[in-house]
Design a protein around this motif. Structure first.
Motif, mmCIF file in Angstrom:
data_model
loop_
_atom_site.group_PDB
_atom_site.id
_atom_site.type_symbol
_atom_site.label_atom_id
_atom_site.label_comp_id
_atom_site.label_asym_id
_atom_site.label_seq_id
_atom_site.Cartn_x
_atom_site.Cartn_y
_atom_site.Cartn_z
ATOM 1 N N HIS A 233 0.859 -1.182 0.000
ATOM 2 C CA HIS A 233 0.000 0.000 0.000
ATOM 3 C C HIS A 233 0.898 1.236 0.000
ATOM 4 C CE1 HIS A 233 -3.401 -2.612 1.021
ATOM 5 N NE2 HIS A 233 -2.568 -3.197 1.873
ATOM 6 N N ARG A 235 1.113 5.582 -0.482
ATOM 7 C CA ARG A 235 0.508 6.911 -0.592
ATOM 8 C C ARG A 235 1.582 7.890 -1.064
ATOM 9 N NH1 ARG A 235 -4.031 8.772 1.430
ATOM 10 N NH2 ARG A 235 -3.017 10.725 2.028
ATOM 11 N N ALA A 239 -0.541 13.794 -6.365
ATOM 12 C CA ALA A 239 -1.455 12.984 -7.178
ATOM 13 C C ALA A 239 -0.990 12.904 -8.627
ATOM 14 C CB ALA A 239 -2.869 13.559 -7.100
ATOM 15 N N ARG A 242 0.897 9.771 -9.803
ATOM 16 C CA ARG A 242 0.317 8.422 -9.710
ATOM 17 C C ARG A 242 0.435 7.604 -11.009
ATOM 18 N NH1 ARG A 242 -5.411 6.575 -6.949
ATOM 19 N NH2 ARG A 242 -6.370 7.477 -8.805
ATOM 20 N N GLU A 260 -6.628 3.364 -5.827
ATOM 21 C CA GLU A 260 -7.636 3.564 -4.794
ATOM 22 C C GLU A 260 -8.463 4.811 -5.082
ATOM 23 O OE1 GLU A 260 -8.069 1.366 -2.557
ATOM 24 O OE2 GLU A 260 -6.199 0.230 -2.548
ATOM 25 N N ALA A 261 -9.590 4.960 -4.361
ATOM 26 C CA ALA A 261 -10.420 6.154 -4.510
ATOM 27 C C ALA A 261 -9.643 7.413 -4.126
ATOM 28 C CB ALA A 261 -11.673 6.018 -3.652
ATOM 29 N N ASP A 262 -8.767 7.293 -3.127
ATOM 30 C CA ASP A 262 -7.869 8.384 -2.755
ATOM 31 C C ASP A 262 -6.909 8.624 -3.928
ATOM 32 O OD1 ASP A 262 -5.841 9.985 -1.757
ATOM 33 O OD2 ASP A 262 -5.805 9.014 0.196
ATOM 34 N N PRO A 263 -6.854 9.823 -4.500
ATOM 35 C CA PRO A 263 -6.064 10.060 -5.716
ATOM 36 C C PRO A 263 -4.554 9.923 -5.549
ATOM 37 C CG PRO A 263 -6.906 12.130 -4.838
ATOM 38 C CD PRO A 263 -7.581 11.041 -4.068
ATOM 39 N N ALA A 265 -3.269 7.251 -3.662
ATOM 40 C CA ALA A 265 -3.063 5.912 -3.096
ATOM 41 C C ALA A 265 -3.094 4.839 -4.177
ATOM 42 C CB ALA A 265 -4.118 5.618 -2.039
#
Length: 324
Positions: A233, A235, A239, A242, A260-263, A265
């Motif tokens: 995982h 972070r 963003a 990514r 993930e929904a978190d931009p 992650a």
């Protein structure tokens, strides 16, 4: 050898052209919580209804504590209590009236019925609401009353079919606490659920079914280990990094990367079953990101979740809606 609470062998149930349960084999040990996972339409409720003698199998066999659900249905019913997906109590009656009525129907005399109702209302935190009509209860209160009704006479097997569907987190935790107390008093619990966290928290063993078939079975740890040593995982600080991070992680880990929904992650499952290999792969992946100037704010390497297990086994998430 102890008799299992439930044994299913090549169990089949057909509705028209749909094989809702398709040759299901399952053995549930006595004295613990056994979880059954699957999306809507997987066959969970149909299997439960056959175990509880509410549906007749079209093929195969099912026994409960050694009693055949067809030939010895009365013996099965005497040992099983079922709480379905929806509240089965009378909404126009009070909580106390519901429990007293059901207790009387089970053969208890009126004083004993009142005592048992009061005992369960107190145990389930419903004493203050005992005199209110059930239609004024919250969803969590109704589910607790439902389970209380199911154990007026302590069953050997309590079947809970998606008991926390639609409940808020607090109510769900209250139901979990009740399940643990029931098991501590010697009752076997068969729990069907779409909530993987629920099965992970409560069940000592879990069966995963899809399209009416058993696709995996074991302890939560065994199921997680079956799909790899762990998950990475990550972070990111930015963003905008990514897309490049996704490409580099996929190359370094030789595994698909989930956004993930978190931009900021990303998650990737490491497929090798050896912890030391997983750690080495994760270190190499971090080095690739650092070499590309991508700043990582947080990083963890952990065991796969049951969500990832289900996705790996079925190619779709456990909460996916399936055809009825």
């Amino acid at each position: 050898m102890n008799e299992p609470a439930i044994r299913l062998s090549k169990l089949v149930k057909v509705f028209g052209e749909t094989r809702a349960v398709d040759g299901l084999d399952l053995e549930v040990p006595a004295g613990a919580v056994y979880g059954v996972l699957g999306p809507n339409g997987a066959g969970k409720t149909t299997a439960v209804r056959m175990i509880a003698t509410l549906l007749r199998p079209d093929g195969g066999e099912a026994t409960v504590f050694g009693h055949d659900v067809v030939r010895e249905a009365d013996a099965v019913r005497s040992r099983v209590s079922l709480t379905g997906q929806y509240a089965s109590v009378d909404e126009e009656m009070t909580g106390a009236e519901n429990l007293i009525l059901l207790s009387r129907l089970l053969g208890h005399r009126k004083p004993a019925a009142r005592d048992r109702a009061a005992e369960l209302l107190e145990a389930f935190g419903l004493t203050d609401a005992a005199g209110r009509q059930v239609k004024t209860y919250s969803g969590g209160m109704r589910r607790r009353l439902d389970i209380a009704a199911s154990i007026l006479s302590t069953p050997d097997l309590l079947v809970l079919d998606e008991p926390t569907t639609g409940l808020d987190p607090r109510s769900r935790n209250q139901v979990w606490d009740i399940v643990r107390v029931v098991v501590a008093h010697g009752t076997t619990v068969l729990l069907t659920t779409q909530y993987l966290e629920e099965a992970d928290r409560l069940a000592s063993r879990i069966a995963v079914i899809d399209h009416g078939r058993l696709i995996a079975e074991g302890t939560p740890g065994e199921l997680k280990s079956s799909v790899g040593a762990g998950s990475v995982h990550v972070r990111l600080r930015e963003a905008a990094d990514r897309p490049e991070a996704e490409r580099l992680l996929a190359e370094a880990l030789d595994a698909p990367v989930h956004l993930e929904a978190d931009p900021v992650a990303l998650t990737a499952r490491i497929g090798d079953g050896r912890d030391e290999v997983a750690a080495a792969q994760a270190s190499a992946a971090l080095a690739r990101l650092a070499g590309a100037g991508i700043v990582v704010d947080d990083f963890s390497l952990g065991q796969p979740s049951l969500d990832e297990v289900f996705l790996a086994l079925t190619d779709h998430p456990a909460t996916e809606e399936a055809a009825a």
